[in-house]
Scaffold this active site. Structure first.
Site, short mmCIF file in Angstrom:
data_model
loop_
_atom_site.label_atom_id
_atom_site.label_comp_id
_atom_site.label_asym_id
_atom_site.label_seq_id
_atom_site.Cartn_x
_atom_site.Cartn_y
_atom_site.Cartn_z
N GLY A 214 21.79 -25.15 -5.11
CA GLY A 214 22.02 -24.96 -3.06
C GLY A 214 23.98 -25.41 -3.26
N THR A 218 23.54 -29.48 1.25
CA THR A 218 22.39 -28.66 1.40
C THR A 218 21.81 -29.79 1.72
OG1 THR A 218 22.21 -27.20 -0.51
CG2 THR A 218 22.66 -26.34 2.22
N GLY A 219 22.16 -30.99 1.35
CA GLY A 219 20.81 -32.37 1.38
C GLY A 219 20.13 -32.24 -0.32
N GLU A 437 42.74 -11.66 20.52
CA GLU A 437 41.25 -11.98 20.06
C GLU A 437 40.19 -11.28 21.03
OE1 GLU A 437 40.08 -14.40 18.18
OE2 GLU A 437 42.43 -14.44 17.80
#
EC number: 3.4.24.-
Length: 599
Positions: A214, A218-219, A437
């Site tokens: 991953g 993401t852990g 913008e």
């Protein structure tokens, strides 16, 4: 203390060697005679011929012992003379200390002379012998020290303290927000580590290895720690780069030692972060670095085959480049299970934000769902950074609680960097930035499949003069052709607005063009969304046709964007004017502006 003693010994040895060489150098420099060396007979001949213009100097040069008669001490007399031609000579005469030199030749030839007699000194001789002995001994000690130091460093390379990475994980799955499916996949591994006999009875083989793939943040590491914590087993955490050295065989040795230690502490979890560094595809050139890498990978493959499932060792590898891994590492029997750890969705982001906010003082107006909506595509690590930045800003602003103001500013800082309020535009530049913008915003508001505007600002951040925070109406697993074309139009909106209002263009759109071209290239070469059909880009593809197809997509999008901007020129002006007044516009203010424009 141990290292201090070693340093003192090393410094002392160096000083002794230095003093010994200094003494020898001084001795040679002081007593070394000048001029050419001649024999005793040649010297006497020169004296007889009266070639000497200056006085002759006799002195004891050094003391020596005869080899065959150890107690027969001799003095070495040094005689220096200078000829009429200003040539210098010297000679040495060895005499017994009790004998006297005959100086008859000198007075006979009316040559003045000086005689310096230095009697033999036992103390000086012993000191000289002792100093030479110390010189040899210290050189030997220094050589041994260097050898041991090299050997010790080699040992350190060979046994880098990977074993010290053993730890008891204090994390559980309660500490991991989101990742629901990933946690479910790993739950049965916990049961195996706790009760392996239950699976052996049925004949089930638990995966030897689990590959977590991953994006960064993401852990993946947190999931591995939580697995060890839930099962209450030792946790070994190492990085793939710790196995790779320039010396062939070092990495393989480390792999052996690590698995040996893991077997002694089974059941356990062995986590290898960035495993693509260690487990990349074999082959390529035959350099020493490649050979070392291949040997290390071969040893890892051997070790993963070498322990049985009943030993209770689960190897977890983490990478964000699974395509780089060697095929032998991914086959069944090694990394049997592959778990994809994706970026969190909106629900998971809200859970992650709540988890990281548990130890923080928050005001009652905090809406985690709204914040999760504003953070699409952000990883758990980035969300944690947002809350940490908000905490720091709260302290800086002398507040007692974190508010949405701090969270909004923290989000901008994480995405774009800190605001550069010291940069002052001239009025014309500021107006151009505002319209640029506003052009992006108009496309986001009026185009059906475009991402919707959350916030607009003309405060410079990073390399950008301003930016639009935009997000999709809903999160999808894949993107469609219409959404991709709308995204290209959103990127082109700023340049189109500049051209319409100022009849001029700026360099501020360079990153917009890069992003738009990137999407168009993917549509042509990867997704088959052009007139070229579904053919993939390869080395045999016609690059000119590909570039033509990309340009066609960009040109069509630019034309449609220009048409849409002309239809909504009033909205463009109102957004730009509001930006010039207050520099930042929120989603609520944008929605109100759209309503007022329709009236």
């Amino acid at each position: 203390m141990k290292y201090k003693k070693k340093n003192i010994l090393f410094i002392t040895t160096i000083i002794v060697i230095y003093l010994a060489f200094l003494f020898n150098w001084l001795e040679i420099g002081i007593f070394k005679p000048k001029g050419e060396s001649i024999s005793e007979s040649e010297m006497l001949s020169k004296i007889s011929r009266k070639d000497i213009s200056e006085s002759v100097r006799y002195s004891v040069y050094k003391t020596m012992f005869l080899k065959d008669k150890p107690f027969d001490i001799r003095n070495v007399y040094q005689i220096e003379l200078t000829t009429h031609n200003n040539e210098k000579f010297h000679a040495e005469i060895i005499k017994n200390t009790k004998e006297e030199l005959s100086f008859e030749l000198l007075p006979r030839n009316k040559i003045s002379y000086q005689y310096e007699f230095r009697p033999f000194s036992w103390l000086l001789s012993i000191f000289s012998i002792l100093l030479n002995f110390i010189n040899v001994l210290s050189s030997l000690v220094f050589t041994i020290y260097i050898f041991l130091a090299i050997h010790r460093e080699s040992g350190k390379l060979n046994s880098k303290s990977l074993i010290t990475s053993k730890q008891k994980s204090l994390f559980t799955f309660k500490d991991v927000a989101g990742n629901t499916e990933e946690k479910e996949e790993m739950t049965e591994l916990i049961d195996f580590l706790k009760q392996p006999q239950k699976y052996e009875t049925i004949g089930a083989a638990i995966p030897r290895g689990v590959l977590l793939e991953g994006p960064p943040g993401t852990g993946k590491t947190l999931l591995a720690k939580a697995l060890a914590g839930e099962a209450s087993v030792p946790f070994y955490a190492v990085s793939g780069s710790e196995f790779v050295e320039m010396y062939v065989g070092v990495g393989a040795s480390r792999v052996r030692k690590l698995f040996k230690e893991a077997k002694l502490n089974a059941p356990c979890v062995l986590f290898i972060d960035e495993i693509d560094v260690l487990g990349g595809r074999r082959g390529g050139n035959s350099s020493g670095g490649n050979q070392e890498k291949d040997q290390t990978l071969n040893q890892l493959l051997t070790e993963m085959d070498g322990f049985t499932p009943s030993q209770g060792i689960i190897v977890i590898g983490a990478t964000n480049r699974a395509d780089m891994l060697d095929a032998a590492l991914l086959r069944p029997g090694r990394f049997d299970r592959k778990i994809l750890v994706n970026l969190p969705d909106i629900k998971s982001r809200a859970e992650i934000l709540k988890l990281h906010a548990q130890n923080k003082k928050l005001s009652s107006d905090i809406d985690f769902h709204q914040l999760a909506q504003q953070t699409p595509g952000m990883s758990g690590a980035q969300l944690a950074a947002v809350l940490n930045e908000a905490s720091i800003l709260t302290v800086r602003n002398h507040k007692d609680f974190i508010t949405m103001t701090e969270l909004s500013e923290a989000l901008d800082r994480v995405l774009m960097g800190p605001a550069k309020k010291s940069i002052k535009y001239d009025p014309e530049e500021r107006r151009m930035v505002a319209y640029h913008e506003a052009g992006h915003a108009v496309i986001g508001i009026k185009l059906k499949h475009a991402q919707k505007v959350q916030k607009i600002t003309i405060i410079p951040r990073g390399n950008a003069g301003g930016y639009n925070l935009m997000m999709p109406e809903k999160e999808t697993f894949f993107s469609s052709r219409k959404r991709m074309l709308a995204q290209i139009q959103s990127f082109l909106g700023g340049r189109v607005a500049e051209e319409l209002v100022f009849d001029d263009i700026s360099s501020g759109a360079f990153d917009d063009f890069r992003q738009a071209t990137k999407i168009a290239r993917l549509m042509v070469t990867k997704y088959g969304m052009s007139d070229l059909g579904v053919s993939q880009d390869s080395e045999f593809s016609d690059k000119k046709l590909i570039d033509t197809a990309i340009k066609k997509i960009i040109d069509n999008c630019y034309a449609r964007t220009k048409h849409l901007m002309l239809e909504n020129k009033t909205l463009l002006d109102q957004i730009a004017h509001l930006l010039l007044e207050q520099e930042t516009i929120t989603q609520a203010e944008i929605e109100q502006l759209v309503v007022n424009t329709k009236k």
